[in-house]
Design a protein around this motif. Sequence first.
Motif, mmCIF file in Angstrom:
data_model
loop_
_atom_site.group_PDB
_atom_site.id
_atom_site.type_symbol
_atom_site.label_atom_id
_atom_site.label_comp_id
_atom_site.label_asym_id
_atom_site.label_seq_id
_atom_site.Cartn_x
_atom_site.Cartn_y
_atom_site.Cartn_z
ATOM 1 N N MET A 1 15.977 -50.222 8.514
ATOM 2 C CA MET A 1 15.941 -49.326 7.363
ATOM 3 C C MET A 1 16.085 -50.078 6.049
ATOM 4 O O MET A 1 15.416 -49.758 5.059
ATOM 5 N N ASP A 2 16.955 -51.084 6.039
ATOM 6 C CA ASP A 2 17.191 -51.811 4.786
ATOM 7 C C ASP A 2 16.204 -52.948 4.564
ATOM 8 O O ASP A 2 16.283 -53.648 3.539
ATOM 9 N N TRP B 1 14.832 -43.382 16.521
ATOM 10 C CA TRP B 1 16.179 -42.864 16.254
ATOM 11 C C TRP B 1 16.777 -42.088 17.429
ATOM 12 O O TRP B 1 17.979 -41.832 17.459
ATOM 13 N N LEU C 1 16.541 -46.971 13.359
ATOM 14 C CA LEU C 1 17.681 -46.309 12.724
ATOM 15 C C LEU C 1 18.848 -46.361 13.705
ATOM 16 O O LEU C 1 18.856 -45.652 14.711
ATOM 17 N N ASN D 1 21.968 -45.399 13.442
ATOM 18 C CA ASN D 1 22.809 -44.197 13.507
ATOM 19 C C ASN D 1 21.924 -42.959 13.380
ATOM 20 O O ASN D 1 21.426 -42.653 12.296
ATOM 21 N N ARG E 1 22.572 -39.983 13.078
ATOM 22 C CA ARG E 1 23.065 -38.981 12.124
ATOM 23 C C ARG E 1 22.456 -39.170 10.741
ATOM 24 O O ARG E 1 22.513 -38.277 9.903
ATOM 25 N N ASP E 2 21.863 -40.342 10.506
ATOM 26 C CA ASP E 2 21.271 -40.638 9.197
ATOM 27 C C ASP E 2 19.791 -40.263 9.125
ATOM 28 O O ASP E 2 19.099 -40.666 8.185
ATOM 29 N N ILE E 3 19.297 -39.500 10.089
ATOM 30 C CA ILE E 3 17.857 -39.265 10.177
ATOM 31 C C ILE E 3 17.304 -38.519 8.959
ATOM 32 O O ILE E 3 16.195 -38.809 8.520
ATOM 33 N N GLY F 1 18.190 -38.632 5.783
ATOM 34 C CA GLY F 1 17.978 -39.592 4.708
ATOM 35 C C GLY F 1 16.884 -40.590 5.030
ATOM 36 O O GLY F 1 16.130 -41.011 4.144
ATOM 37 N N ALA F 2 16.767 -40.949 6.304
ATOM 38 C CA ALA F 2 15.738 -41.906 6.707
ATOM 39 C C ALA F 2 14.339 -41.340 6.512
ATOM 40 O O ALA F 2 13.399 -42.070 6.156
ATOM 41 N N GLN G 1 13.075 -41.990 3.084
ATOM 42 C CA GLN G 1 12.771 -43.397 2.802
ATOM 43 C C GLN G 1 11.495 -43.874 3.496
ATOM 44 O O GLN G 1 10.675 -44.566 2.903
#
Length: 502
Positions: free
Chosen positions: A33-34, A223, A249, A251, A253-255, A257-258, A261
């Motif tokens: 992701m980053d 994910w 991804l 985590n 739980r961050d889907i 927000g992902a 992006q």
Amino acid sequence: MTSSALPRHAPTVALALRQTVREHGSQIAVRTMDGSVEWTWAELGERVDALAGGLRALGVDRGATVAIMLVNRPEFHLADLAVVTAGGAPFSIYQTYTPDQIAYVVSDSGAKVVITEMAYLPVVEAARAQLPDVGHVIVIDPPAEGAPDGTTALADVEGADPEFDAAAAAEAVRPDDVLTLIYTSGTTGPPKGVELTHENVMSVMEAFDEIVDFPRGTRVISWLPAAHIAERNAHHYAPVVLGFEVTTLANPRDIVGALAQVRPNWFFAVPRIWEKLKAGLETMVHGQPEEQREPLERALADAVEKVRLEQRGEEVPADLAERVAAADAAHFAQWRGMLGLDEVVTINVGAAPTPVEVLEFFHAIGLPVSELWGMSETTGAGTVNRPGSVRIGTVGPPVPGVEIKLAGDGEVLVRGEAIMRGYRNKPDQTAETIDTDGWLHTGDIGAFDEAGHLRIIDRKKEIIMNAAGKNMSPANIEAHVKSAHPLIGQACCIGDARPYNT
């Protein structure tokens, strides 16, 4: 955008990978992701070959199984494909498993090698105490001082045999070789290892490519648990065969927000995710001042009415169509962009019943979420609503290469190239599930509509028969309750042999 080209001559995932490396070498294969990790297909292919040689030196040959317990990260794709290239069958372990559960599936699979990360090493080592045949535990992220005692660092395995001929090893893999094991949930007994072959998966990939015109470099997010067939198909095998770009991804739980992006071209999620996204948008609308909220609510009502008319095959009045088009331009398009779903080619939901109200809502705002249906035993394939011809309330017609019929009691029977080879070490249960004519008995109760689209009513064993003898689907009742209010997260319907449901 040009469509991806399925390597139809590639009979195995091992060879499909090599073709994708040749044809899409400079494209991004997998990234984080980053953006701290970003491998092209050429780079991934080179590392896969190097790791495959090291694994072969550890005894991972054709037919060997290797257990993988990792979060969604680039090294999963590297490790899995290296085992495949070496001729073995990698399978994933759920990260929530206890040492006893890990020991059961590793023992049942016959794996002698486990690939994991430091976060899961304690439970893997606890399971290893019950696994005398496991000779190697490979850690992908050892500390700076080196791999813990009794384990090996991934870097020390990768490239351990520079003379290894990866191309020849991949050529030796046969279509009927086991590609992976998918262990069922085990809710009615110990987990069963579903044996899926290269031929099974390649037939499903061909069906995917026929149904959807995926653009070159299609973006997906990895994910879901890799131990589930949905994750393996959508975010691992499809990228390998069709040259997609995968963003991992760690985590899940961050889907939400992902999504914003990555802006995926294909997104698959379970019903609860779509329910949460709907609840979030509705909360946003309800939070607006009255003079803004009321027009938005009217626009949504208009858009839902348009969807319902289209679903019934009725004409949409011109003034209604104009109002919805205006609302789409003014509001819904922005919502799609805000969600990160403004560039999707297809979006799917599956694994459980989805309330009709949820599907109508997303169709109304220009996101035609389509239900699909499949099982581990059918390599995740079964039916799917095609882009542009979604019939809400159904899971669509059979995918290419799959036959479906209903038994006398309504049970869904499936036959085709996607049907599993069998349950590992369980010939009796395999024979109970797949009859002598090749029909797999799914345990789902279904019905076809006039257009040949399948509707799943419930699991055969879960149908409620009340005290008056009426058959009811608890899953459908639960789905309606869950969609009634954003605060309702789960529901359980109890009513068998009772005069009413609770």
